[in-house]
Motif scaffolding. Sequence first.
Motif, PDB file in Angstrom:
ATOM      1  N   GLY A 200       1.406  -7.528   2.065  1.00  0.00           N
ATOM      2  CA  GLY A 200       0.516  -8.542   0.910  1.00  0.00           C
ATOM      3  C   GLY A 200      -0.701  -7.562   0.611  1.00  0.00           C
ATOM      4  O   GLY A 200       0.543  -6.720   0.079  1.00  0.00           O
ATOM      5  N   SER A 201      -2.065  -7.951   0.215  1.00  0.00           N
ATOM      6  CA  SER A 201      -2.515  -6.760  -0.311  1.00  0.00           C
ATOM      7  C   SER A 201      -3.102  -6.079   0.893  1.00  0.00           C
ATOM      8  O   SER A 201      -3.583  -4.794   0.149  1.00  0.00           O
ATOM      9  CB  SER A 201      -3.651  -7.827  -0.764  1.00  0.00           C
ATOM     10  N   GLY A 202      -2.829  -6.274   1.852  1.00  0.00           N
ATOM     11  CA  GLY A 202      -3.061  -4.821   1.900  1.00  0.00           C
ATOM     12  C   GLY A 202      -1.683  -3.737   2.556  1.00  0.00           C
ATOM     13  O   GLY A 202      -1.393  -2.884   3.111  1.00  0.00           O
ATOM     14  N   LEU A 203      -0.798  -3.879   1.053  1.00  0.00           N
ATOM     15  CA  LEU A 203       0.495  -2.808   1.523  1.00  0.00           C
ATOM     16  C   LEU A 203       0.333  -1.664   0.527  1.00  0.00           C
ATOM     17  O   LEU A 203       0.725  -0.679   1.603  1.00  0.00           O
ATOM     18  CB  LEU A 203       1.468  -3.862   0.279  1.00  0.00           C
ATOM     19  N   SER A 204      -1.126  -1.319   0.519  1.00  0.00           N
ATOM     20  CA  SER A 204      -1.470   0.025   0.201  1.00  0.00           C
ATOM     21  C   SER A 204      -1.646   1.239   1.385  1.00  0.00           C
ATOM     22  O   SER A 204      -1.333   2.127   1.860  1.00  0.00           O
ATOM     23  CB  SER A 204      -2.519   0.222  -1.223  1.00  0.00           C
ATOM     24  N   SER A 205      -2.160   0.011   2.433  1.00  0.00           N
ATOM     25  CA  SER A 205      -2.293   0.612   3.863  1.00  0.00           C
ATOM     26  C   SER A 205      -0.964   1.191   4.119  1.00  0.00           C
ATOM     27  O   SER A 205      -1.145   1.650   5.277  1.00  0.00           O
ATOM     28  CB  SER A 205      -3.773  -0.597   4.414  1.00  0.00           C
ATOM     29  N   ARG A 206      -0.450  -0.252   4.802  1.00  0.00           N
ATOM     30  CA  ARG A 206       0.593   0.126   4.700  1.00  0.00           C
ATOM     31  C   ARG A 206       1.860   1.180   4.412  1.00  0.00           C
ATOM     32  O   ARG A 206       2.397   2.008   5.532  1.00  0.00           O
ATOM     33  CB  ARG A 206       2.105  -1.128   4.886  1.00  0.00           C
ATOM     34  N   ALA A 207       1.313   1.867   3.283  1.00  0.00           N
ATOM     35  CA  ALA A 207       2.447   2.482   3.104  1.00  0.00           C
ATOM     36  C   ALA A 207       2.140   3.977   2.591  1.00  0.00           C
ATOM     37  O   ALA A 207       2.304   4.756   3.431  1.00  0.00           O
ATOM     38  CB  ALA A 207       2.635   2.328   1.399  1.00  0.00           C
ATOM     39  N   ALA A 208       0.250   4.297   3.421  1.00  0.00           N
ATOM     40  CA  ALA A 208      -0.089   5.469   3.912  1.00  0.00           C
ATOM     41  C   ALA A 208       0.283   5.369   5.609  1.00  0.00           C
ATOM     42  O   ALA A 208       0.494   6.556   5.434  1.00  0.00           O
ATOM     43  CB  ALA A 208      -1.303   4.684   3.978  1.00  0.00           C
ATOM     44  N   ILE A 209       0.648   4.841   6.197  1.00  0.00           N
ATOM     45  CA  ILE A 209       1.300   4.975   7.545  1.00  0.00           C
ATOM     46  C   ILE A 209       2.875   5.368   7.097  1.00  0.00           C
ATOM     47  O   ILE A 209       2.845   6.149   7.725  1.00  0.00           O
ATOM     48  CB  ILE A 209       1.077   3.300   8.377  1.00  0.00           C
ATOM     49  N   LYS A 210       3.422   4.600   6.293  1.00  0.00           N
ATOM     50  CA  LYS A 210       4.730   4.791   5.975  1.00  0.00           C
ATOM     51  C   LYS A 210       5.127   6.642   5.614  1.00  0.00           C
ATOM     52  O   LYS A 210       6.085   7.446   5.635  1.00  0.00           O
ATOM     53  CB  LYS A 210       5.615   3.518   5.218  1.00  0.00           C
ATOM     54  N   SER A 211       3.858   7.053   4.993  1.00  0.00           N
ATOM     55  CA  SER A 211       3.647   8.466   4.437  1.00  0.00           C
ATOM     56  C   SER A 211       3.707   9.446   5.682  1.00  0.00           C
ATOM     57  O   SER A 211       3.848  10.686   5.383  1.00  0.00           O
ATOM     58  CB  SER A 211       2.848   8.388   3.520  1.00  0.00           C
ATOM     59  N   SER A 212       3.262   8.353   6.790  1.00  0.00           N
ATOM     60  CA  SER A 212       2.618  10.122   7.557  1.00  0.00           C
ATOM     61  C   SER A 212       3.467  10.152   8.627  1.00  0.00           C
ATOM     62  O   SER A 212       4.918   8.652   8.738  1.00  0.00           O
ATOM     63  CB  SER A 212       1.255   9.446   8.357  1.00  0.00           C
ATOM     64  N   SER A 213       3.384  10.823   9.476  1.00  0.00           N
ATOM     65  CA  SER A 213       4.607  10.793  10.785  1.00  0.00           C
ATOM     66  C   SER A 213       4.085  10.031  11.696  1.00  0.00           C
ATOM     67  O   SER A 213       5.493  10.032  12.854  1.00  0.00           O
ATOM     68  CB  SER A 213       4.189  12.204  11.185  1.00  0.00           C
ATOM     69  N   LEU A 214       3.384   8.742  11.519  1.00  0.00           N
ATOM     70  CA  LEU A 214       3.298   7.527  12.754  1.00  0.00           C
ATOM     71  C   LEU A 214       4.326   7.017  12.362  1.00  0.00           C
ATOM     72  O   LEU A 214       4.816   5.767  13.378  1.00  0.00           O
ATOM     73  CB  LEU A 214       2.101   7.012  13.062  1.00  0.00           C
ATOM     74  N   TYR A 215       5.080   6.485  11.097  1.00  0.00           N
ATOM     75  CA  TYR A 215       6.209   5.327  11.165  1.00  0.00           C
ATOM     76  C   TYR A 215       7.838   6.844  11.635  1.00  0.00           C
ATOM     77  O   TYR A 215       7.916   7.412  10.234  1.00  0.00           O
ATOM     78  CB  TYR A 215       6.365   5.154   9.273  1.00  0.00           C
ATOM     79  N   SER A 216       7.278   6.336  12.466  1.00  0.00           N
ATOM     80  CA  SER A 216       9.312   7.251  12.486  1.00  0.00           C
ATOM     81  C   SER A 216      10.072   5.550  13.163  1.00  0.00           C
ATOM     82  O   SER A 216       9.811   5.151  13.936  1.00  0.00           O
ATOM     83  CB  SER A 216       9.116   7.788  14.135  1.00  0.00           C
TER      84      SER A 216
END
Length: 401
Positions: free
Chosen positions: A282-298
């Motif tokens: 939802g409105s927290g998608l920007s925070s999720r996108a930040a994780i998807k740009s990192s190596s934690l989202y594998s």
Amino acid sequence: MIRSRALPVLLSLAFACNLFAPPLSASAQDVTITINPGSSGETGQSDQAPFTGDRPAVDVAILLDTSNSMDGLIHQAKNQLWNIVQRFAKARKAGKTPQLRVSIFEYGNSGLPASEDYIRQVVPLTDNLDKVSEALFALTTSGGDEYCGAVINEAIKRLDWSSEPNAYQAIFIAGNEPFTQGPVNYDDACKNAIGEGVIVNTIHCGNYDQGVRGQWQAGAALAEGKFLNINQDEKVVHRKTPQDKIIIQLNAELNKTYLWFGAADRRRGYATNQAAQDANAGSGLSSRAAIKSSSLYSNVGRDLVDTYAEDADAITKLESEELPVELQKLTPEERVERIEAMSKKRAEIKKKLAELSRERQQYIDAQEAASAATPGPATLGDAITEAVEVQLQASGFQVEN
């Protein structure tokens, strides 16, 4: 004193008290979060062996009370998952980001078998953060008996905690009934956890003094964790920023770079769930996108690009029908070219996302500093972030601000 296997600590509780439920009313009471400064794992440097593996290990188990009164807790957990994970994305050990695995347990739900102490492992320790998000959004509440000692014991016994020396391993357990309920003594459960190198952080939802009387503080002290106290019904607020629109656009472009593999139904499932968790954010998608740009989202083992980066020979072991349709008729050489081209494109998008995410965080920090004279009520995410930073540092990590 920090035990042999790690300085564990964090998310169970973190998620526990602020991750789930439908939007709450704006008239919710002020939240009070208290962090107990006295536990031994909070300061100083770890005396464990230095990290020598490919990626430092971070294992977090979140134990959530899903009885009737915990709708607000589940809502907070859902809405702050990606904010909490961001703290791990800023951690480094020997210059490397951690291999984060998260597990979810629910307890205290009358829909669960009484013979199993009303406990269910929802997700085992996994690096598939989309699966974790999916599990959180599937949770529902129902009245029941909350057995904290039993669920802590179950998490220690059932999960495949890392054997890496000095790994960061933590349980976060959240709820509102006395910590003393159930057939397993909380004292024994917490001592058993820290004996295995797993910190137990407790998050009491409700009155602070009631949490102390209910032994939530005592449980955390036994397992070298933090005692946190929150109002689970406090509404989570996501700040809007000038960067959000472009971040969301880049997130959509990032999704197009995933080359899911496996049986056809699995490929469809991975793609569908990625989009579903974007929507859930939802409105927290920007925070999720930040994780998807990192190596934690594998997505090693699910996506060809991530898998190829870790093991270039992996795709040669796949049958053609396990590959994305667009790769099935290509030669092996052409497949590698397509994967490498997609990898380059993804790296470019991630770089832009990371830059915008940093700018977004700077904007949020400035907004919060400007309103510091009249601060709003703190949330579970705020408390967990502070706890995690201290505990990660004690476990040998460097954490960026």
